[in-house]
Design an enzyme around this catalytic site. Structure first.
Site, PDB file in Angstrom:
ATOM      1  CE1 TYR A 149      43.049 -31.701  50.996  1.00  0.00           C
ATOM      2  CE2 TYR A 149      44.982 -32.644  49.938  1.00  0.00           C
ATOM      3  CZ  TYR A 149      44.021 -31.659  50.015  1.00  0.00           C
ATOM      4  OH  TYR A 149      44.017 -30.632  49.108  1.00  0.00           O
TER       5      TYR A 149
ATOM      6  CG  HIS B 153      37.598 -26.476  53.354  1.00  0.00           C
ATOM      7  ND1 HIS B 153      37.352 -27.001  52.108  1.00  0.00           N
ATOM      8  CD2 HIS B 153      36.803 -25.402  53.487  1.00  0.00           C
ATOM      9  CE1 HIS B 153      36.448 -26.251  51.511  1.00  0.00           C
ATOM     10  NE2 HIS B 153      36.089 -25.279  52.324  1.00  0.00           N
TER      11      HIS B 153
END
Length: 149
Positions: A21, A98
Site C-alpha cells: 500500500y 486500488h
C-alpha cells in the site's frame, strides 16, 4: 467536483503493509489528490469511512453534486453488494482504484462486485492510481460535455 471515496482500512495507510500500500498516510494521499485535481483544473472532495452504511450514504449524496466519482472501497470491493447497488444509481463517470495490484494478489481479491457498475478500473499504481483516475475523469467528462468538473 470529483468525489473521492475511500473505504474500509484506508485510514491505516502509512501503517498497513507498505509493500502493498505504500508509505503515504491517508492525509498525505488526500493532500496529493487535491493538488493533482487542482493541476487539472478540477476540484476534489475526499471522504473515508470504515462503516459500510456511511459509505453508501456518501455515494447517494454524490448524485446531487459530483460530476465524477473515484472510489476505493477496500475489502468491500469483493463482497459489498449494497455499495454496488448504490453506485449503479449514480449516473456520473466512476473509476474504481486500488493501490495494490489486486489481480496479482490472493484469489479472493481478484473479484470486484463493483466492476460492472464503474466505467474504468485502475489497480497497482499505488497513489498514482488516483492521479490516473483524475486524468481519466477529466478526459471522460470532456467527451460527454460536462462543464466545471
Amino acid at each position: 467536483m470529483i468525489a473521492v471515496l475511500n473505504g474500509v482500512n484506508l485510514n491505516m495507510l502509512g501503517e498497513r503493509d507498505p509493500a502493498q500500500y505504500g508509505s503515504l498516510t491517508l492525509t498525505e494521499l488526500e493532500t496529493q489528490i487535491y493538488a493533482w485535481a487542482s493541476e487539472r483544473g478540477m476540484t476534489a472532495r475526499c471522504f473515508q469511512t470504515n462503516h459500510e452504511g456511511e459509505y453508501v450514504d456518501r455515494i447517494h449524496e454524490c448524485r446531487g453534486w459530483a460530476s465524477g466519482v473515484i472510489l476505493n472501497p477496500g475489502a468491500w470491493t469483493h463482497y459489498a453488494y449494497a455499495i454496488r447497488d448504490a453506485l449503479e444509481i449514480v449516473q456520473v463517470p466512476k473509476v474504481e482504484v486500488h493501490l495494490s495490484d489486486v489481480e496479482q494478489r490472493e484469489e479472493w481479491r481478484r473479484h470486484s462486485v463493483v466492476a460492472d457498475v464503474v466505467d474504468h478500473r485502475i489497480s497497482g499504481l499505488g497513489p498514482d492510481g488516483y492521479r490516473a483516475a483524475l486524468e481519466w475523469l477529466r478526459e471522460a467528462t470532456a467527451k460527454i460535455g460536462r462543464a466545471h468538473v
